[in-house]
Design a protein around this motif. Structure first.
Motif, PDB file in Angstrom:
ATOM      1  N   GLY A  21       0.791  -1.218   0.000  1.00 12.48           N
ATOM      2  CA  GLY A  21       0.000   0.000   0.000  1.00 12.48           C
ATOM      3  C   GLY A  21       0.822   1.266   0.000  1.00 12.48           C
ATOM      4  N   GLY A  22       2.108   1.120   0.244  1.00 10.19           N
ATOM      5  CA  GLY A  22       2.990   2.274   0.290  1.00 10.19           C
ATOM      6  C   GLY A  22       3.489   2.699  -1.077  1.00 10.19           C
ATOM      7  N   SER A  23       4.421   3.656  -1.071  1.00  9.39           N
ATOM      8  CA  SER A  23       4.944   4.242  -2.302  1.00  9.39           C
ATOM      9  C   SER A  23       6.465   4.296  -2.272  1.00  9.39           C
ATOM     10  CB  SER A  23       4.403   5.663  -2.495  1.00  9.39           C
ATOM     11  OG  SER A  23       3.007   5.670  -2.599  1.00  9.39           O
ATOM     12  N   LEU A  24       7.046   4.250  -3.450  1.00 10.73           N
ATOM     13  CA  LEU A  24       8.473   4.458  -3.647  1.00 10.73           C
ATOM     14  C   LEU A  24       8.657   5.208  -4.950  1.00 10.73           C
ATOM     15  CD1 LEU A  24      10.307   1.089  -2.775  1.00 10.73           C
ATOM     16  CD2 LEU A  24      10.526   3.270  -1.573  1.00 10.73           C
ATOM     17  N   ARG A  25       9.766   5.941  -5.036  1.00 11.04           N
ATOM     18  CA  ARG A  25      10.118   6.629  -6.276  1.00 11.04           C
ATOM     19  C   ARG A  25      11.515   6.208  -6.683  1.00 11.04           C
ATOM     20  NH1 ARG A  25      11.652  12.854  -7.578  1.00 11.04           N
ATOM     21  NH2 ARG A  25      10.535  13.086  -9.557  1.00 11.04           N
ATOM     22  N   GLN A  46      22.264  -1.218 -13.493  1.00  6.92           N
ATOM     23  CA  GLN A  46      22.710  -2.360 -12.693  1.00  6.92           C
ATOM     24  C   GLN A  46      21.580  -2.947 -11.846  1.00  6.92           C
ATOM     25  OE1 GLN A  46      23.122   0.727 -11.789  1.00  6.92           O
ATOM     26  NE2 GLN A  46      22.603   0.824  -9.612  1.00  6.92           N
ATOM     27  N   GLY A  47      20.482  -2.225 -11.720  1.00  3.62           N
ATOM     28  CA  GLY A  47      19.333  -2.711 -10.984  1.00  3.62           C
ATOM     29  C   GLY A  47      19.272  -2.202  -9.550  1.00  3.62           C
ATOM     30  N   THR A  48      18.056  -2.061  -9.053  1.00  2.41           N
ATOM     31  CA  THR A  48      17.836  -1.666  -7.659  1.00  2.41           C
ATOM     32  C   THR A  48      16.701  -2.522  -7.096  1.00  2.41           C
ATOM     33  OG1 THR A  48      17.434   0.203  -6.161  1.00  2.41           O
ATOM     34  CG2 THR A  48      16.214   0.211  -8.235  1.00  2.41           C
ATOM     35  N   GLN A  49      16.898  -3.010  -5.880  1.00  2.00           N
ATOM     36  CA  GLN A  49      15.942  -3.933  -5.285  1.00  2.00           C
ATOM     37  C   GLN A  49      14.760  -3.175  -4.683  1.00  2.00           C
ATOM     38  OE1 GLN A  49      16.027  -7.489  -5.009  1.00  2.00           O
ATOM     39  NE2 GLN A  49      13.935  -7.185  -4.253  1.00  2.00           N
ATOM     40  N   VAL A  50      13.568  -3.641  -5.000  1.00  2.00           N
ATOM     41  CA  VAL A  50      12.337  -3.154  -4.370  1.00  2.00           C
ATOM     42  C   VAL A  50      11.675  -4.341  -3.686  1.00  2.00           C
ATOM     43  CG1 VAL A  50      10.031  -2.228  -4.752  1.00  2.00           C
ATOM     44  CG2 VAL A  50      11.994  -1.262  -5.982  1.00  2.00           C
ATOM     45  N   THR A  51      11.426  -4.207  -2.397  1.00  2.00           N
ATOM     46  CA  THR A  51      10.783  -5.276  -1.638  1.00  2.00           C
ATOM     47  C   THR A  51       9.532  -4.719  -0.965  1.00  2.00           C
ATOM     48  OG1 THR A  51      12.918  -6.336  -1.208  1.00  2.00           O
ATOM     49  CG2 THR A  51      11.056  -6.997   0.183  1.00  2.00           C
ATOM     50  N   VAL A  52       8.402  -5.360  -1.217  1.00  2.00           N
ATOM     51  CA  VAL A  52       7.130  -4.938  -0.643  1.00  2.00           C
ATOM     52  C   VAL A  52       6.659  -6.015   0.322  1.00  2.00           C
ATOM     53  CG1 VAL A  52       4.786  -4.170  -1.106  1.00  2.00           C
ATOM     54  CG2 VAL A  52       6.592  -3.743  -2.788  1.00  2.00           C
ATOM     55  N   SER A  53       6.547  -5.649   1.577  1.00  3.04           N
ATOM     56  CA  SER A  53       6.128  -6.611   2.594  1.00  3.04           C
ATOM     57  C   SER A  53       4.609  -6.577   2.773  1.00  3.04           C
ATOM     58  CB  SER A  53       6.815  -6.310   3.918  1.00  3.04           C
ATOM     59  OG  SER A  53       6.425  -5.038   4.391  1.00  3.04           O
ATOM     60  N   SER A  54       4.066  -7.731   3.102  1.00  2.00           N
ATOM     61  CA  SER A  54       2.604  -7.815   3.261  1.00  2.00           C
ATOM     62  C   SER A  54       2.171  -7.542   4.693  1.00  2.00           C
ATOM     63  CB  SER A  54       2.132  -9.206   2.845  1.00  2.00           C
ATOM     64  OG  SER A  54       2.793 -10.197   3.609  1.00  2.00           O
ATOM     65  N   ASP A 112       4.916  -6.819  -6.489  1.00  2.00           N
ATOM     66  CA  ASP A 112       5.797  -5.851  -7.136  1.00  2.00           C
ATOM     67  C   ASP A 112       7.252  -6.041  -6.711  1.00  2.00           C
ATOM     68  OD1 ASP A 112       3.217  -3.421  -6.668  1.00  2.00           O
ATOM     69  OD2 ASP A 112       3.759  -4.423  -8.541  1.00  2.00           O
ATOM     70  N   THR A 113       7.487  -6.916  -5.765  1.00  2.00           N
ATOM     71  CA  THR A 113       8.844  -7.186  -5.309  1.00  2.00           C
ATOM     72  C   THR A 113       9.690  -7.738  -6.436  1.00  2.00           C
ATOM     73  OG1 THR A 113       8.149  -7.585  -3.019  1.00  2.00           O
ATOM     74  CG2 THR A 113      10.242  -8.575  -3.723  1.00  2.00           C
TER      75      THR A 113
END
Length: 121
Positions: free
Chosen positions: A15-19, A113-121, A90-91
């Motif tokens: 439910g959160g946001s990242l940019r 090179q990539g950046t990790q996005v982790t979305v916890s439930s 979306d992780t």
């Protein structure tokens, strides 16, 4: 040498946001379409969003439509991905990409090179 450098990944609750941000180096980068892909463990790399060099054409993958927004900075060598209403699915590792042809990103010339996005439930 062309380089794409991503930043802004991290851990966020559902439910959160990242940019995410991607800074591109190179004298002719303003003519490239830029975009984002993502890859989760054990899955193929997936198109997320693309934006043309002028910013007039934008495309999104079906799974992110209505939640993610892609934009370019005024200098045209920076691209952003605003991610809202994030879901655990979306992780992934998110990759910045550049394509000399179109914002549909079918012929990527350069990858970050990539950046990790982790979305916890």
């Amino acid at each position: 040498q062309v380089q794409l450098v991503e930043s802004g990944g991290g851990l966020v609750q559902a439910g959160g946001s990242l940019r995410l941000s991607c800074a591109a180096s190179g004298p002719t980068f303003s003519i490239y379409a830029m975009g984002w892909f993502r890859q989760a463990p054990g899955q193929e790399r997936e198109f997320v969003a693309g934006i043309s060099s002028s910013g007039s054409s934008i495309y999104y993958g079906d799974s992110v439509k209505g939640r993610f927004t892609i934009s370019r900075g005024n200098a045209k060598n920076t691209v952003y991905l605003q991610m809202n209403s994030l879901k655990p699915e979306d992780t992934a590792v998110y990759y910045c990409a550049a394509d000399r042809l179109r914002a549909t990103m079918r012929h990527v010339d350069y990858w970050g090179q990539g950046t990790q996005v982790t979305v916890s439930s």
